[in-house]
Write an enzyme that holds these catalytic residues in place. Structure first.
Site, PDB file in Angstrom:
ATOM      1  N   ARG A 134       0.652  -1.299  -0.009  1.00 60.18           N
ATOM      2  CA  ARG A 134      -0.088  -0.142   0.201  1.00 60.18           C
ATOM      3  C   ARG A 134       0.819   1.276   0.074  1.00 60.18           C
ATOM      4  O   ARG A 134       0.485   2.373  -0.058  1.00 60.18           O
ATOM      5  CB  ARG A 134      -0.924   0.095   1.124  1.00 60.18           C
ATOM      6  CG  ARG A 134      -1.754  -1.381   1.375  1.00 60.18           C
ATOM      7  CD  ARG A 134      -2.543  -1.226   2.668  1.00 60.18           C
ATOM      8  NE  ARG A 134      -3.596  -0.188   2.478  1.00 60.18           N
ATOM      9  CZ  ARG A 134      -5.006  -0.489   1.927  1.00 60.18           C
ATOM     10  NH1 ARG A 134      -5.282  -1.652   1.527  1.00 60.18           N
ATOM     11  NH2 ARG A 134      -5.700   0.519   1.903  1.00 60.18           N
ATOM     12  N   GLU A 139       6.354   1.571 -15.752  1.00 61.39           N
ATOM     13  CA  GLU A 139       6.104   1.489 -14.221  1.00 61.39           C
ATOM     14  C   GLU A 139       7.558   0.726 -13.661  1.00 61.39           C
ATOM     15  O   GLU A 139       7.918   0.980 -12.764  1.00 61.39           O
ATOM     16  CB  GLU A 139       4.945   0.867 -13.834  1.00 61.39           C
ATOM     17  CG  GLU A 139       4.593  -0.302 -14.271  1.00 61.39           C
ATOM     18  CD  GLU A 139       3.140  -0.639 -13.729  1.00 61.39           C
ATOM     19  OE1 GLU A 139       2.597  -0.085 -12.614  1.00 61.39           O
ATOM     20  OE2 GLU A 139       2.517  -1.586 -14.148  1.00 61.39           O
ATOM     21  N   LYS A 178       0.327  -0.313  -4.516  1.00 66.00           N
ATOM     22  CA  LYS A 178      -0.604  -1.183  -5.059  1.00 66.00           C
ATOM     23  C   LYS A 178      -1.971  -0.925  -5.029  1.00 66.00           C
ATOM     24  O   LYS A 178      -2.606  -1.084  -5.858  1.00 66.00           O
ATOM     25  CB  LYS A 178      -0.213  -2.603  -4.357  1.00 66.00           C
ATOM     26  CG  LYS A 178      -0.969  -3.708  -4.983  1.00 66.00           C
ATOM     27  CD  LYS A 178      -0.131  -4.748  -5.777  1.00 66.00           C
ATOM     28  CE  LYS A 178      -0.880  -5.616  -6.552  1.00 66.00           C
ATOM     29  NZ  LYS A 178      -0.479  -5.491  -8.075  1.00 66.00           N
TER      30      LYS A 178
END
Ligand code: F6R
Length: 596
Positions: free
Chosen positions: A27, A476, A591
């Site tokens: 996270r 990414e 994420k």
């Protein structure tokens, strides 16, 4: 984004907090911190992740109650002073979400003589709670009072220096779960963080407050009354991809695709569609990032199988556009995490307009999964790498399965089509496994892209949509400039970018208008571009004279698409490896994107 945990325990809690935080690093991972109380009151924060934090915490922290945070920066750079917990006057707070009115609150507090250490929106929260405490409010009441002043989204956990045996939790808009185990009461953004410690968990609802103490967990609703929430078993730690064998979780998750696809297919094959959804007259798929690309790649299958128009909408745009919704619209939300803020925003909007919602979601305890009229799960398993890989291919499969089931319910799928599609779906796992075996060739492509510092991905039809995912993966993971275009669009402007040696990855196969893409590849070549063709067997002979490099992929039709997806994932991973970037944790990302 950002992960929070909190715990009240019968013994020193710091190491358990950091271990749980480690499972929330998906996270956010730019900084981390913990605060523990009783005995003492200690706060530690570090730049980086939980490995660094564990080093600091060691065995030295005695407190039996504590809170922790792993951060994805929104307000303020990744610096220790911006890391959570934020502390003011004996009140420590960890926060996930965004406080929209923090500017006004902070201005008011500064005028009062209060000082701030960080640039964050979150730091106003302990100030508000401490003020309420000073005015005589008990811990729970102080948090409740503070919340009335906060605008925006939050899940917070609060620790009090002077009441060191409890943690207070509040939720508005950001997901958070409370959990219970033997001698432990806990809170976390995701119950999997607590799987080693707790037996069951309950998702808090907006407006809820909860108190963790040695007596367990007590939940209060928005009205201040005791509230019952649905308690569910905390699943044991899911089987996790073994990063060790592969060098990264992301690479291991690419290898796990055949199993993930089989699990997803087994869960969805033969599922029926409820009548309210079978009555659809139009479909609108809403998603972000890779989830959107998964949907756009397989849209032709959905439309063909169902005979329905299928619109694609980027969630962040759709929620603000106030688009008219025609009668009979069914919304399909696609999300790995099931908590992406923009997609959740669309969910609320569609619900308010009584649109039936199908959720294609991987995390099945998420709010999106729980709130949908029909959960159509992907069974990719936990994805630890920040970049979507196995969840992406599982989404493609799940959406085709949805199209098939809806088509069967509507009578638009013939028995011949059913047999053909079933056969293609059954072969996908093997195709992905065979594509992975070509890794050496993908590695060579990655090295070239790194040398050239850029890449252009092109294709037609489904391959044009998939090209976007190829470019996104490369951006990414490797941070290289990468663009994607429908091959037919090149000549309308982007072809001006082609210089001597520009790498152009052409995805082409039967069913992907390979003949036309071949002509576009010729145009690239004529301008000095370096053509790398990702083709199926049927197109190989035609591309051989044009391509500077050609990789012949396994599979045909739908299988080619899945093989191309694996190819592009592996190219991106290898580019990151060559550049020595952290494959699982690319810079600036997290994420779960729980902010707008
Ligand atoms: C890219 C990636 C993101 C996500 C996007 C949506 O590899 O992972 O683009 O696809 O943030 O997230 P979910 O699917 O969780 O809604």
């Amino acid at each position: 984004m950002c992960g929070i945990v909190g715990m009240v325990n019968g013994h020193p809690v710091a190491r358990d907090l950091v271990t749980a935080l480690g499972r929330l690093e998906y996270r956010g991972y730019d900084s981390a911190g913990v605060a523990v109380a009783g005995p003492g009151f200690e706060v530690h924060k570090v730049i980086g992740g939980t490995t660094e934090l564990m080093g600091k915490v060691g065995n030295g922290f005695a407190g039996h109650a504590g809170i922790g945070h792993t951060r994805w920066a929104t307000h303020g750079r990744a610096e220790v002073r911006n890391a959570h917990p934020h502390v003011w006057d004996g009140v420590a707070v960890v926060h996930n979400g965004i406080i929209e009115n923090y500017h006004d609150l902070r201005g008011r507090m500064i005028a009062n003589g209060e000082t701030f250490e960080s640039d964050t929106d979150s730091e106003v929260i302990p100030h508000l709670i401490a003020a309420a405490r000073k005015a005589g409010a008990a811990p729970m009441d102080a948090v409740r009072e503070a919340c009335t002043e906060l605008h925006g989204a939050y899940a917070i956990a609060v620790l009090f220096q002077d009441v060191p045996d409890r943690v207070v939790v509040a939720r508005q808009g950001s997901p958070v779960m409370v959990a219970r185990g033997r001698n432990v009461a806990a809170v976390a953004s995701d119950p999997s963080a607590l799987s080693a410690l707790c037996d069951d968990y309950a998702a808090l609802e907006d407006g809820d407050l909860a108190e963790l103490s040695n007596h367990g967990v007590t939940i209060f609703g928005r009205d201040g009354q005791l509230a019952q929430r649905c308690w569910q078993k905390v699943e044991g730690a899911e089987e996790e991809a073994a990063a060790g064998l592969f060098g990264s979780f992301t690479r291991a998750e690419i290898a796990a695709q055949p199993v993930a696809l089989r699990n997803t297919d087994a869960a969805l094959a033969g599922r029926a569609i409820p009548q309210a959804i079978a009555d659809a007259e139009r479909l609108v798929v809403v998603a972000c990032g890779s989830s959107m690309y998964a949907a756009s790649t397989v849209r032709p299958w959905i439309e063909k199988l169902t005979g329905l128009p299928c619109d694609l909408e980027i969630a962040s745009e759709y929620r603000t556009r106030e688009a008219p919704l025609s009668r009979g619209t069914v919304g399909i939300l696609v999300s790995q995490s099931g908590e992406t803020a923009d997609t959740m925003g669309v969910m609320e909007m569609l619900k308010a307009r009584n649109v039936p919602i199908v959720a294609v979601v991987n995390v099945q305890h998420s709010q999106m999964a729980r709130g949908a009229d029909l959960l159509w799960p992907t069974m990719a398993g936990k994805e630890q790498g920040v970049a979507a890989t196995k969840s992406f291919t599982c989404q493609m499969l799940a959406l085709i399965r949805f199209g098939l089931a809806l088509g069967l319910a509507r009578g638009t799928v013939t028995s011949g089509t059913l047999v053909a599609v079933e056969r293609e779906l059954a072969g996908l796992a093997v195709v992905c496994a065979r594509a992975e075996m070509l890794e050496g060739q993908f590695e060579a492509v990655a090295e070239r892209l790194v040398r050239e510092g850029e890449a252009l991905f092109i294709g037609r039809g489904s391959a044009a949509a998939l090209a976007n995912e190829g470019a996104l993966k490369l951006k990414e993971l490797s941070y290289l400039r990468a663009e994607a275009y429908a091959a037919g669009e090149l000549k309308h402007g982007p072809i001006a970018m082609i210089r001597e040696g520009s790498p152009v990855i052409v995805c082409a196969g039967a069913g992907q208008h390979a003949g036309k893409s071949l002509a576009n590849a010729e145009e690239v070549r004529a301008r000095g571009g370096y053509v790398i063709a990702l083709v199926d067997d049927a197109s190989a002979a035609a591309f051989a004279p044009v391509a500077d490099e050609m990789i012949v992929l396994p599979g045909a039709g739908l299988g080619t698409l899945f093989a191309q997806a694996v190819a592009m994932q592996l190219i991106a991973v290898h580019a990151a490896v060559v550049l020595r970037h952290p494959v699982d944790r690319p810079r600036n990302l997290a994420k779960s994107v729980t902010v707008e």
